[in-house]
Design a protein around this motif. Structure first.
Motif, PDB file in Angstrom:
ATOM      1  N   PRO A  82     143.202   4.693 -54.649  1.00 52.81           N
ATOM      2  CA  PRO A  82     143.635   4.200 -53.244  1.00 52.81           C
ATOM      3  C   PRO A  82     142.399   4.188 -52.589  1.00 52.81           C
ATOM      4  O   PRO A  82     141.478   3.256 -51.896  1.00 52.81           O
ATOM      5  N   ALA A  83     141.097   5.656 -52.355  1.00 49.63           N
ATOM      6  CA  ALA A  83     140.259   5.094 -51.629  1.00 49.63           C
ATOM      7  C   ALA A  83     138.850   4.350 -52.369  1.00 49.63           C
ATOM      8  O   ALA A  83     138.528   4.312 -51.339  1.00 49.63           O
ATOM      9  N   LEU A  84     139.592   3.681 -53.876  1.00 48.45           N
ATOM     10  CA  LEU A  84     138.073   2.804 -53.646  1.00 48.45           C
ATOM     11  C   LEU A  84     139.182   1.296 -53.481  1.00 48.45           C
ATOM     12  O   LEU A  84     137.957   0.370 -53.945  1.00 48.45           O
ATOM     13  N   LEU A  85     139.334   0.810 -52.834  1.00 48.29           N
ATOM     14  CA  LEU A  85     140.047   0.547 -52.650  1.00 48.29           C
ATOM     15  C   LEU A  85     139.308  -1.072 -52.304  1.00 48.29           C
ATOM     16  O   LEU A  85     138.467  -1.788 -52.337  1.00 48.29           O
ATOM     17  N   MET A  86     138.694  -0.543 -50.852  1.00 52.79           N
ATOM     18  CA  MET A  86     137.675  -1.126 -49.819  1.00 52.79           C
ATOM     19  C   MET A  86     136.061  -1.421 -51.050  1.00 52.79           C
ATOM     20  O   MET A  86     135.735  -2.524 -50.547  1.00 52.79           O
ATOM     21  N   SER A 102     131.516   2.668 -42.119  1.00 51.39           N
ATOM     22  CA  SER A 102     132.647   2.177 -42.924  1.00 51.39           C
ATOM     23  C   SER A 102     133.153   1.455 -43.855  1.00 51.39           C
ATOM     24  O   SER A 102     132.489   0.045 -43.426  1.00 51.39           O
ATOM     25  N   ALA A 103     133.559   1.276 -44.294  1.00 51.34           N
ATOM     26  CA  ALA A 103     133.409   0.479 -45.785  1.00 51.34           C
ATOM     27  C   ALA A 103     134.274  -0.960 -44.750  1.00 51.34           C
ATOM     28  O   ALA A 103     133.791  -2.525 -45.383  1.00 51.34           O
ATOM     29  N   ILE A 104     135.311  -0.137 -44.664  1.00 59.32           N
ATOM     30  CA  ILE A 104     135.790  -1.830 -43.914  1.00 59.32           C
ATOM     31  C   ILE A 104     135.415  -3.114 -42.978  1.00 59.32           C
ATOM     32  O   ILE A 104     135.047  -3.637 -42.433  1.00 59.32           O
ATOM     33  N   ASP A 105     134.240  -1.330 -42.176  1.00 61.34           N
ATOM     34  CA  ASP A 105     133.350  -2.527 -41.348  1.00 61.34           C
ATOM     35  C   ASP A 105     132.344  -3.345 -41.594  1.00 61.34           C
ATOM     36  O   ASP A 105     131.495  -4.041 -41.277  1.00 61.34           O
ATOM     37  N   VAL A 106     131.531  -3.078 -42.994  1.00 62.52           N
ATOM     38  CA  VAL A 106     130.470  -4.224 -44.406  1.00 62.52           C
ATOM     39  C   VAL A 106     131.814  -4.700 -44.437  1.00 62.52           C
ATOM     40  O   VAL A 106     130.958  -6.108 -44.492  1.00 62.52           O
ATOM     41  N   ILE A 107     132.392  -5.496 -44.392  1.00 62.05           N
ATOM     42  CA  ILE A 107     133.422  -6.040 -44.889  1.00 62.05           C
ATOM     43  C   ILE A 107     133.840  -7.042 -43.843  1.00 62.05           C
ATOM     44  O   ILE A 107     133.619  -8.284 -44.255  1.00 62.05           O
ATOM     45  N   VAL A 108     134.015  -6.750 -43.006  1.00 61.75           N
ATOM     46  CA  VAL A 108     134.531  -7.202 -41.791  1.00 61.75           C
ATOM     47  C   VAL A 108     132.786  -8.582 -41.335  1.00 61.75           C
ATOM     48  O   VAL A 108     132.606  -9.070 -40.676  1.00 61.75           O
ATOM     49  N   PHE A 133     145.007  -2.608 -45.361  1.00 57.56           N
ATOM     50  CA  PHE A 133     143.207  -2.868 -45.474  1.00 57.56           C
ATOM     51  C   PHE A 133     143.448  -4.211 -44.758  1.00 57.56           C
ATOM     52  O   PHE A 133     142.787  -5.438 -44.591  1.00 57.56           O
ATOM     53  N   VAL A 134     144.710  -4.963 -45.558  1.00 58.88           N
ATOM     54  CA  VAL A 134     144.988  -6.651 -45.795  1.00 58.88           C
ATOM     55  C   VAL A 134     144.959  -7.085 -43.972  1.00 58.88           C
ATOM     56  O   VAL A 134     144.572  -7.927 -43.009  1.00 58.88           O
ATOM     57  N   GLU A 135     145.838  -5.988 -43.266  1.00 59.22           N
ATOM     58  CA  GLU A 135     146.267  -5.958 -41.484  1.00 59.22           C
ATOM     59  C   GLU A 135     144.677  -5.630 -40.620  1.00 59.22           C
ATOM     60  O   GLU A 135     144.352  -6.732 -40.357  1.00 59.22           O
ATOM     61  N   GLN A 152     156.102  -6.096 -54.900  1.00 56.06           N
ATOM     62  CA  GLN A 152     157.491  -6.131 -53.518  1.00 56.06           C
ATOM     63  C   GLN A 152     156.383  -6.263 -52.454  1.00 56.06           C
ATOM     64  O   GLN A 152     155.162  -6.936 -52.049  1.00 56.06           O
ATOM     65  N   SER A 153     156.587  -6.849 -51.048  1.00 58.65           N
ATOM     66  CA  SER A 153     155.666  -7.230 -49.880  1.00 58.65           C
ATOM     67  C   SER A 153     155.477  -6.523 -49.674  1.00 58.65           C
ATOM     68  O   SER A 153     155.171  -5.312 -49.611  1.00 58.65           O
ATOM     69  N   LEU A 154     153.969  -6.696 -48.900  1.00 54.33           N
ATOM     70  CA  LEU A 154     153.200  -5.953 -48.228  1.00 54.33           C
ATOM     71  C   LEU A 154     153.650  -4.783 -46.868  1.00 54.33           C
ATOM     72  O   LEU A 154     153.471  -4.332 -46.422  1.00 54.33           O
ATOM     73  N   GLY A 155     154.623  -6.077 -46.400  1.00 51.55           N
ATOM     74  CA  GLY A 155     154.788  -5.633 -44.699  1.00 51.55           C
ATOM     75  C   GLY A 155     154.044  -6.121 -43.588  1.00 51.55           C
ATOM     76  O   GLY A 155     154.314  -5.387 -42.525  1.00 51.55           O
ATOM     77  N   VAL A 156     153.107  -6.768 -44.057  1.00 53.20           N
ATOM     78  CA  VAL A 156     151.878  -6.344 -43.385  1.00 53.20           C
ATOM     79  C   VAL A 156     152.451  -8.027 -41.909  1.00 53.20           C
ATOM     80  O   VAL A 156     153.362  -8.816 -41.810  1.00 53.20           O
TER      81      VAL A 156
END
Length: 772
Positions: A82-86, A102-108, A133-135, A152-156
């Motif tokens: 999971p740590a490699l998802l982003m 953070s990786a999420i900040d680079v992507i955003v 991540f998706v949320e 199954q759904s993500l539930g976001v």
């Protein structure tokens, strides 16, 4: 300066080809496309083998015009960490994190103002990380739509869930006419004719076809497996034997087994019909992640009942039975399994007690490959080796994950980390640091290789600007070198300390430390280390006021690398020439060297050095009375830097020269005009920015001309032409002497690459291409 991570070769608008022709699902396609305009998160749910991935691919391909900033497909089935998802998503977006962001900040930062579609395929084994991540993404990026597939759904919040039903099946007693309105029948006939070209539905077999499709509950994968049996059996025989399988599976109860049981029955039956060598290969090949080639299968899977010389024939048998799927990568045949089939094979391997042995064999194969990578790194096959490790990256991940789970296995992995240190510099700093950290934590303190793992981790942390981690890791490496009196580790510690000085513009210290390191590497016979330190020594000399001496060192290094056929370090050496001349010497020589760098990078695809080279070329334009060109190149370079989460201002020697270049351009054009030209360049794709820097493509105002390259391979272009002539898949197969299924797959690849949904669109595209 520093080398960095290469971009994934798959551009953002390129989708993987569907594995087979897509049949049916028209209502679902329309519904998903409707939801793409009404929701920010859509999840396709359903059991394995029901066709979620293929539907997502078809919808994505058909929706590209709706998302002008790109459609990005990210396959997650082979990702187990999971740590490699982003990090994986960032790589598919063409991003690399070279900072402490953070990786999420680079992507955003990359996606925030774009209208894009992101497809995350097979999320079920990491639902919670995917949901978080998706949320975070859709909250920060209003123009982004995320399409996911999962059991199954993500539930976001705001997620729209579309359960994927089985394919439609006819009622019992249906007549042959009109059966093509049922997707299950259409799929069966499509696959059946690929096996038996003369197959058609007649009055004699219609009852059997309907019964079979109903018995399989319209499950696509089960239908494909059943159709594969027609090579040896009639439809009636397939139906009768399926009934026998279901009777065994349900304990004699014939009252409507569920879809899970029907698929299990088909997979069990496929396994039962395999020869013993095919069963062995099915199970053993389940240890691969992603895809594998014949050589890998022979090395990992042969022996103990499976003769190495027989592996090719056994592979062919599994292809015939639809257990394996064949694909091509740069003209090389590779094989893979759908995740459902891989998990089944792994379960069989585990129940036989052979899983641990095969995982070790797979690990040994991976590390033998990286050992060859090391021995052939400085040589004419370097680019081929980089490409090979990119192809095998999922397998390398699985091998490292296996090793990180046990102290003894982690010690084995640490002994190999030095062999592919360059790969992490090219592939990705964040992932390299993660694996090194896990291995060091898992292995005993005295494990051989720990010192090398720690200096590599220190170097990667330094490049990302994580100074605390850099100091901790390098201190550990230095301690290991002293305890074990290991001069090779000691030399690399000097080398990395020298890098810190070079980045900080402490040239006297950099010269001294690189000089020590290169001499030590020469005495140790470490050619790669010597060349790496030597060109940086030449750069430090040049920037430290000894330009003539630095030039001699750099050009001697270039000559050595050219004579060896090397490309990667040669690019960095030539860039060092360019940087030295730009900052201290001849502007024309600087431009010439950096243009050569850009040409070489069309083979290696390292965006870090592209950013460095474009920055220097922009500076050269600023000092050559070409302010408009300089502004556009600075914009193009800034976009590449942003995709890396970095800036040339992270390197102290460049801060003042870039400031002066910017002031010079703004003074010549005026601030507003310079800003407009900068934004023109910033909007270019990297390929166009590079072409402009090389002077290859220009419009009337100096802007680059858009790319007109066909996305099709030579073979696909040939087949597209035959489609335009009106030939069917079967006729194409006969004309080209290939299997009907191969022709079918090529046509589907063409549809996907061009974003089309039918053959008429291909024909129109061919006509238009010939006109232009």
């Amino acid at each position: 300066m520093t080398a960095g991570a290469a971009a994934d070769r798959s551009p953002a608008n390129t989708l993987p080809a569907e594995l087979t022709t897509y049949v049916g699902r028209r209502a679902e396609i329309l519904e998903v496309r409707r939801l793409l305009g009404a929701a920010s998160v859509i999840t396709l749910t359903g059991p394995g083998g029901v066709g979620k991935t293929r539907l997502a691919l078809r919808v994505a391909a058909a929706s590209r015009s709706t998302f002008p900033d790109g459609v990005v497909f990210v396959a997650l089935a082979d990702l187990h960490e999971p740590a490699l998802l982003m990090n994986t998503v960032a790589s598919r977006l063409g991003l690399e994190n070279r900072s402490v962001m953070s990786a999420i900040d680079v992507i955003v930062d990359h996606v925030r103002n774009r209208r894009m579609l992101l497809v995350l395929d097979n999320c079920e084994h990491m639902v919670e990380p995917c949901a978080r991540f998706v949320e975070a993404l859709v909250t920060a990026c209003p123009g982004l739509v995320v399409l996911t597939t999962s059991r199954q759904s993500l539930g976001v919040a705001g997620e729209r869930v579309l359960p994927l039903p089985p394919l439609s099946v006819p009622d019992t007693g249906a007549a042959p006419t009109g059966l093509d309105q049922y997707d299950a029948v259409r799929l069966f006939v499509d696959r059946a004719t690929a096996i038996v070209p003369a197959f058609t539905i007649t009055e004699d077999n219609v009852t059997d076809v309907v019964t079979l499709c109903r018995r399989l509950e319209g499950h696509p994968l089960a239908i494909e497996l059943a159709a594969a049996r027609l090579r040896a059996l009639s439809v009636r025989q397939v139906t009768e034997r399926l009934d026998e399988q279901l009777t065994v599976l349900t304990g004699g109860s014939r009252s409507g087994p569920g879809r899970h049981e029907t698929l299990r029955a088909m997979v069990d039956w496929s396994y039962d019909l395999c020869t013993e060598p095919e069963r062995l290969l099915w199970g053993r090949a389940s240890v691969f992640s992603g895809s594998f080639d014949l050589d890998a299968a022979e090395q990992v899977c042969s022996g103990d009942g499976l003769d190495r010389d027989a592996v090719l024939d056994v592979l062919d048998g599994l292809l015939d039975k639809s257990i394996l799927l064949r694909e091509e990568d740069d003209g090389l045949a590779r094989y893979r399994m759908l995740e459902t089939m891989r998990q089944y094979g792994e379960d069989r391997l585990r129940s036989s007690g052979d899983l641990l042995r095969m995982r070790r064999r797979h690990r040994d194969w991976c590390f033998a490959m990286t050992s060859r990578f090391e021995s052939e790194w400085i040589g004419p096959d370097q680019v081929a080796w980089i490409d090979r490790l990119r192809r095998e990256h999922p397998n390398l991940r699985v091998a490292l994950d296996f090793c990180a789970g046990d102290p003894a296995e982690a010690a084995v992995a640490l002994r190999t980390v030095l062999s592919f240190k360059e790969y992490w510099i090219i592939r990705g700093l964040t992932e390299g640091r993660m694996w090194l950290s896990r291995l060091v934590a898992a292995a005993p303190d005295d494990a051989p290789g720990r010192g090398h793992a720690q200096w590599i981790a220190a170097f990667l942390a330094l490049v990302q600007g994580d100074i605390p981690a850099f100091e901790a890791s390098l201190g550990d490496a230095a301690g290991v070198a002293e305890r074990t009196d290991d001069d090779r580790i000691r030399a690399y510690v000097y080398h990395v300390r020298a890098y810190q000085a070079l980045i900080g513009d402490q040239m006297s210290e950099a010269m001294e430390l690189f000089g020590i390191a290169k001499d030590m590497f020469r005495q140790l016979g470490d050619q790669g280390g010597e060349l790496w330190s030597t060109y940086n020594y030449g750069l430090a000399l040049s920037l430290g006021g000894e330009l003539a001496a630095g030039r001699r060192v750099l050009w001697d290094c270039v000559d050595t690398l050219v004579s060896n056929g090397e490309v990667f370090w040669r690019s960095w050496t030539l860039w060092s020439v360019g940087a030295a001349e730009y900052l201290r010497g001849d502007i024309d020589e600087a431009r010439k060297a950096c243009k050569e760098v850009l040409l070489l990078q069309r083979r290696v695809h390292d965006r870090v050095i592209v950013a460095f080279a474009m920055t220097v070329i922009a500076g050269c334009a600023a000092h050559s009375d070409r302010p408009r060109e300089a502004a556009q190149l600075l914009g193009g370079a800034a976009t590449v830097w942003r995709s890396l989460g970095a800036s040339p201002n992270n390197y102290a020697a460049f801060v003042e020269p870039i400031r002066k270049d910017t002031e010079l351009v703004a003074g010549q054009l005026g601030f507003d005009e310079a800003a407009r030209e900068f934004m023109v360049g910033a909007a270019w794709p990297t390929e166009d920015a590079v072409a402009y820097a090389l002077g290859e493509k220009r419009a009337g105002n100096g802007a680059t001309v858009g790319r007109t390259d066909s996305p099709l391979t030579k073979r696909e272009t040939e087949i597209a032409g035959l489609v335009a002539e009106g030939l069917t898949n079967r006729q194409i197969a006969v004309k080209l002497s290939i299997a009907p299924r191969t022709a079918e797959t090529h046509v589907e690849h063409i549809l996907t690459k061009l974003g089309f949904t039918n053959r008429a669109q291909i024909a129109a595209w061919v006509v238009e291409s010939r006109r232009s």
